[in-house]
Design a protein around this motif. Structure first.
Motif, PDB file in Angstrom:
ATOM      1  N   GLY A  70      72.788  60.154 -71.643  1.00 18.60           N
ATOM      2  CA  GLY A  70      72.163  59.471 -70.512  1.00 18.60           C
ATOM      3  C   GLY A  70      70.912  60.190 -70.041  1.00 18.60           C
ATOM      4  N   PHE A  71      71.000  61.515 -69.985  1.00 16.10           N
ATOM      5  CA  PHE A  71      69.823  62.301 -69.596  1.00 16.10           C
ATOM      6  C   PHE A  71      68.717  62.165 -70.640  1.00 16.10           C
ATOM      7  N   LEU A  72      69.105  62.101 -71.905  1.00  8.23           N
ATOM      8  CA  LEU A  72      68.115  61.932 -72.964  1.00  8.23           C
ATOM      9  C   LEU A  72      67.411  60.587 -72.831  1.00  8.23           C
ATOM     10  N   TYR A  73      68.167  59.535 -72.520  1.00  8.43           N
ATOM     11  CA  TYR A  73      67.552  58.232 -72.305  1.00  8.43           C
ATOM     12  C   TYR A  73      66.665  58.246 -71.059  1.00  8.43           C
ATOM     13  N   ALA A  74      67.096  58.967 -70.023  1.00  8.61           N
ATOM     14  CA  ALA A  74      66.260  59.095 -68.828  1.00  8.61           C
ATOM     15  C   ALA A  74      64.962  59.813 -69.182  1.00  8.61           C
ATOM     16  N   PHE A  75      65.047  60.872 -69.979  1.00  9.85           N
ATOM     17  CA  PHE A  75      63.866  61.589 -70.455  1.00  9.85           C
ATOM     18  C   PHE A  75      62.943  60.646 -71.216  1.00  9.85           C
ATOM     19  N   HIS A  76      63.535  59.826 -72.075  1.00  8.77           N
ATOM     20  CA  HIS A  76      62.772  58.842 -72.854  1.00  8.77           C
ATOM     21  C   HIS A  76      62.029  57.886 -71.926  1.00  8.77           C
ATOM     22  N   GLN A  77      62.719  57.353 -70.942  1.00 11.29           N
ATOM     23  CA  GLN A  77      62.096  56.397 -70.033  1.00 11.29           C
ATOM     24  C   GLN A  77      61.056  57.053 -69.128  1.00 11.29           C
ATOM     25  N   LEU A  78      61.371  58.239 -68.625  1.00 17.19           N
ATOM     26  CA  LEU A  78      60.423  58.926 -67.742  1.00 17.19           C
ATOM     27  C   LEU A  78      59.167  59.349 -68.487  1.00 17.19           C
ATOM     28  N   THR A  79      59.322  59.779 -69.721  1.00 22.25           N
ATOM     29  CA  THR A  79      58.156  60.165 -70.513  1.00 22.25           C
ATOM     30  C   THR A  79      57.275  58.956 -70.793  1.00 22.25           C
ATOM     31  N   GLY A  80      57.909  57.826 -71.083  1.00 26.74           N
ATOM     32  CA  GLY A  80      57.142  56.585 -71.283  1.00 26.74           C
ATOM     33  C   GLY A  80      56.407  56.167 -70.025  1.00 26.74           C
ATOM     34  N   LYS A  81      57.092  56.286 -68.888  1.00 26.55           N
ATOM     35  CA  LYS A  81      56.440  55.958 -67.611  1.00 26.55           C
ATOM     36  C   LYS A  81      55.265  56.893 -67.350  1.00 26.55           C
ATOM     37  N   ALA A  82      55.457  58.176 -67.623  1.00 26.74           N
ATOM     38  CA  ALA A  82      54.373  59.149 -67.427  1.00 26.74           C
ATOM     39  C   ALA A  82      53.166  58.787 -68.292  1.00 26.74           C
ATOM     40  N   ASP A  83      53.406  58.352 -69.521  1.00 27.66           N
ATOM     41  CA  ASP A  83      52.290  57.979 -70.395  1.00 27.66           C
ATOM     42  C   ASP A  83      51.545  56.764 -69.847  1.00 27.66           C
ATOM     43  N   ARG A  84      52.283  55.791 -69.318  1.00 23.17           N
ATOM     44  CA  ARG A  84      51.617  54.621 -68.722  1.00 23.17           C
ATOM     45  C   ARG A  84      50.801  55.021 -67.489  1.00 23.17           C
ATOM     46  N   LEU A  85      51.350  55.904 -66.659  1.00 20.14           N
ATOM     47  CA  LEU A  85      50.608  56.394 -65.490  1.00 20.14           C
ATOM     48  C   LEU A  85      49.379  57.191 -65.919  1.00 20.14           C
ATOM     49  N   LEU A  86      49.529  57.967 -66.975  1.00 18.43           N
ATOM     50  CA  LEU A  86      48.402  58.719 -67.517  1.00 18.43           C
ATOM     51  C   LEU A  86      47.285  57.770 -67.952  1.00 18.43           C
ATOM     52  N   LEU A 119      41.408  63.335 -71.829  1.00 20.25           N
ATOM     53  CA  LEU A 119      42.800  62.970 -71.545  1.00 20.25           C
ATOM     54  C   LEU A 119      43.287  61.898 -72.520  1.00 20.25           C
ATOM     55  N   ASP A 120      42.465  60.896 -72.742  1.00 15.69           N
ATOM     56  CA  ASP A 120      42.833  59.803 -73.626  1.00 15.69           C
ATOM     57  C   ASP A 120      43.068  60.307 -75.046  1.00 15.69           C
ATOM     58  N   ARG A 121      42.191  61.178 -75.504  1.00 11.27           N
ATOM     59  CA  ARG A 121      42.288  61.700 -76.872  1.00 11.27           C
ATOM     60  C   ARG A 121      43.468  62.663 -77.029  1.00 11.27           C
ATOM     61  N   ASP A 122      43.663  63.553 -76.059  1.00 14.92           N
ATOM     62  CA  ASP A 122      44.631  64.639 -76.228  1.00 14.92           C
ATOM     63  C   ASP A 122      46.037  64.363 -75.704  1.00 14.92           C
ATOM     64  N   LEU A 123      46.174  63.469 -74.713  1.00 17.23           N
ATOM     65  CA  LEU A 123      47.496  63.265 -74.112  1.00 17.23           C
ATOM     66  C   LEU A 123      48.075  61.864 -74.274  1.00 17.23           C
ATOM     67  N   VAL A 124      47.250  60.829 -74.160  1.00 19.34           N
ATOM     68  CA  VAL A 124      47.784  59.465 -74.270  1.00 19.34           C
ATOM     69  C   VAL A 124      48.356  59.272 -75.672  1.00 19.34           C
ATOM     70  N   GLY A 125      49.620  58.879 -75.716  1.00 20.15           N
ATOM     71  CA  GLY A 125      50.262  58.605 -77.000  1.00 20.15           C
ATOM     72  C   GLY A 125      50.647  59.829 -77.801  1.00 20.15           C
ATOM     73  N   ARG A 126      50.578  60.993 -77.188  1.00 23.48           N
ATOM     74  CA  ARG A 126      50.865  62.247 -77.886  1.00 23.48           C
ATOM     75  C   ARG A 126      52.355  62.347 -78.220  1.00 23.48           C
ATOM     76  N   ASN A 127      52.682  62.959 -79.350  1.00 25.37           N
ATOM     77  CA  ASN A 127      54.069  63.281 -79.683  1.00 25.37           C
ATOM     78  C   ASN A 127      54.599  64.269 -78.648  1.00 25.37           C
ATOM     79  N   VAL A 128      55.837  64.058 -78.196  1.00 21.35           N
ATOM     80  CA  VAL A 128      56.391  64.981 -77.202  1.00 21.35           C
ATOM     81  C   VAL A 128      56.974  66.231 -77.849  1.00 21.35           C
ATOM     82  N   ILE A 129      57.431  66.108 -79.077  1.00 19.24           N
ATOM     83  CA  ILE A 129      57.760  67.255 -79.919  1.00 19.24           C
ATOM     84  C   ILE A 129      57.153  66.962 -81.277  1.00 19.24           C
ATOM     85  N   ALA A 130      57.171  67.920 -82.167  1.00 24.44           N
ATOM     86  CA  ALA A 130      56.500  67.761 -83.460  1.00 24.44           C
ATOM     87  C   ALA A 130      56.872  66.437 -84.128  1.00 24.44           C
TER      88      ALA A 130
END
Length: 141
Positions: free
Chosen positions: A33-49, A68-79
């Motif tokens: 559940g926490f992993l899914y929350a992480f998934h959703q929160l990370t997606g939300k953060a990317d949209r806010l970014l 910001l657009d080049r380096d963070l938007v759509g970036r892999n969260v781990i390798a």
């Protein structure tokens, strides 16, 4: 499955082992559940970014917006992975195996019955005959 959820035919050690395995699976379910929350929160953060990038562009901070657009938007969260890939890998390679072993242990040792440990605990801890302490389905009064 038996009609008596306390499974008097099983020894205490087997029931305790099944209970610990079930508790471990419930803990893994919480982690999932926490992993899914992480998934959703990370997606939300990317949209806010992305919204912040647009606002920086409108505010005249084009270089910052581009960086910001080049380096963070759509970036892999781990390798090599976005969070959906982490969730899928967790589900396919860990969570599903854990659930299968829990089911196997219950099938092999308790005829598929779930929560035998808890059923015994309820019988020990309830006050027989007291309102709101009824045995309930598949437990004897």
């Amino acid at each position: 499955m038996t009609s008596d959820r306390t499974r008097p035919d099983l020894d205490d050690t087997t029931v305790e082992a099944l209970g610990k395995l079930s508790e471990a699976l419930e803990t893994v379910d919480q982690a999932r559940g926490f992993l899914y929350a992480f998934h959703q929160l990370t997606g939300k953060a990317d949209r806010l970014l992305q919204e912040s990038v647009e606002l920086f562009e409108q505010a005249g901070a084009g270089v910052l917006a581009a960086d910001l657009d080049r380096d963070l938007v759509g970036r892999n969260v781990i390798a090599d992975r976005w969070t959906f890939q982490i969730v899928e890998d967790f589900d396919e390679n860990y969570w599903s195996s854990f659930r299968a072993y829990d089911a196997r242990a219950r099938d092999e040792l308790a005829g598929g019955d779930r929560h035998v440990y808890e059923a015994r605990m309820k019988q020990r801890e309830r006050t027989a005959g007291h309102p709101n302490h009824e045995a309930g389905p598949a437990l004897a009064d």
